[in-house]
Design a protein around this motif. Structure first.
Motif, short mmCIF file in Angstrom:
data_model
loop_
_atom_site.label_atom_id
_atom_site.label_comp_id
_atom_site.label_asym_id
_atom_site.label_seq_id
_atom_site.Cartn_x
_atom_site.Cartn_y
_atom_site.Cartn_z
N SER A 93 0.81 -1.23 0.00
CA SER A 93 0.00 0.00 0.00
C SER A 93 0.84 1.27 0.00
O SER A 93 0.59 2.19 -0.78
CB SER A 93 -0.92 0.03 1.22
N ASP A 97 0.93 4.03 -2.93
CA ASP A 97 0.43 5.38 -2.69
C ASP A 97 1.47 6.44 -3.04
O ASP A 97 1.11 7.54 -3.46
CB ASP A 97 -0.03 5.54 -1.24
N PRO A 101 -0.60 8.17 -6.14
CA PRO A 101 -1.37 8.67 -5.00
C PRO A 101 -2.88 8.52 -5.19
O PRO A 101 -3.44 8.91 -6.20
CB PRO A 101 -0.98 10.15 -4.93
N GLY A 102 -3.51 7.88 -4.20
CA GLY A 102 -4.96 7.74 -4.18
C GLY A 102 -5.52 6.61 -5.03
O GLY A 102 -6.71 6.29 -4.91
N LEU A 103 -4.72 6.00 -5.89
CA LEU A 103 -5.23 4.97 -6.80
C LEU A 103 -5.77 3.77 -6.06
O LEU A 103 -6.92 3.35 -6.29
CB LEU A 103 -4.14 4.53 -7.79
N GLY A 105 -6.68 3.37 -2.94
CA GLY A 105 -7.86 3.73 -2.14
C GLY A 105 -9.10 3.86 -3.00
O GLY A 105 -10.18 3.39 -2.61
N ALA A 106 -8.97 4.49 -4.15
CA ALA A 106 -10.11 4.65 -5.05
C ALA A 106 -10.62 3.31 -5.57
O ALA A 106 -11.81 3.06 -5.62
CB ALA A 106 -9.74 5.56 -6.22
N SER A 109 -12.35 1.27 -2.80
CA SER A 109 -13.64 1.81 -2.35
C SER A 109 -14.79 1.38 -3.26
O SER A 109 -15.95 1.52 -2.91
CB SER A 109 -13.58 3.33 -2.27
#
Length: 111
Positions: A93, A97, A101-103, A105-106, A109
């Motif tokens: 992770s 990140d 960045p954010g990939l 997590g997106a 979700s």
């Protein structure tokens, strides 16, 4: 050697190669996540520190799971380490990140 002495045979499992974070390629990451089995593995690993291959196989054949873990490792999503004869897997992770960045997590979700 006396008959009561047993030779110790040291066998080590091969260490897996993992790409450096700066070498991760977005297309490979997305390809690895495009398979439902691999996506399930990543979702599971997102909720735990690490898990063995046996915990993640879902009753699927070992040969099939070996392929899925190789794709995940080659894409840089999963880190695999040997603990005796067990392979322990963790999600990369932090590295993902930094690189994207954010990939992760997106993607995680989404259901």
């Amino acid at each position: 050697m006396a008959i009561w002495e047993t030779p110790v045979i040291m066998s080590s499992m091969r260490a897996y190669k993992h790409p450096n974070p700066e070498d991760l390629v977005l297309e490979r990451v997305l390809y690895a996540l495009s398979d439902p089995v691999r996506m399930d593995i990543v979702r599971h690993l997102a909720g735990v520190t690490e898990a063995s291959c046996g915990e993640l196989d879902g009753g699927r054949p070992k040969s099939s799971m070996s392929h899925h873990f190789r794709v995940l490792r080659d894409a840089g999503l999963v880190q695999t380490r040997n603990v005796g004869t067990t392979h322990m897997n963790s999600l990369r992770s932090a590295e993902l990140d930094v690189r994207f960045p954010g990939l992760l997590g997106a993607i995680l979700s989404q259901r």
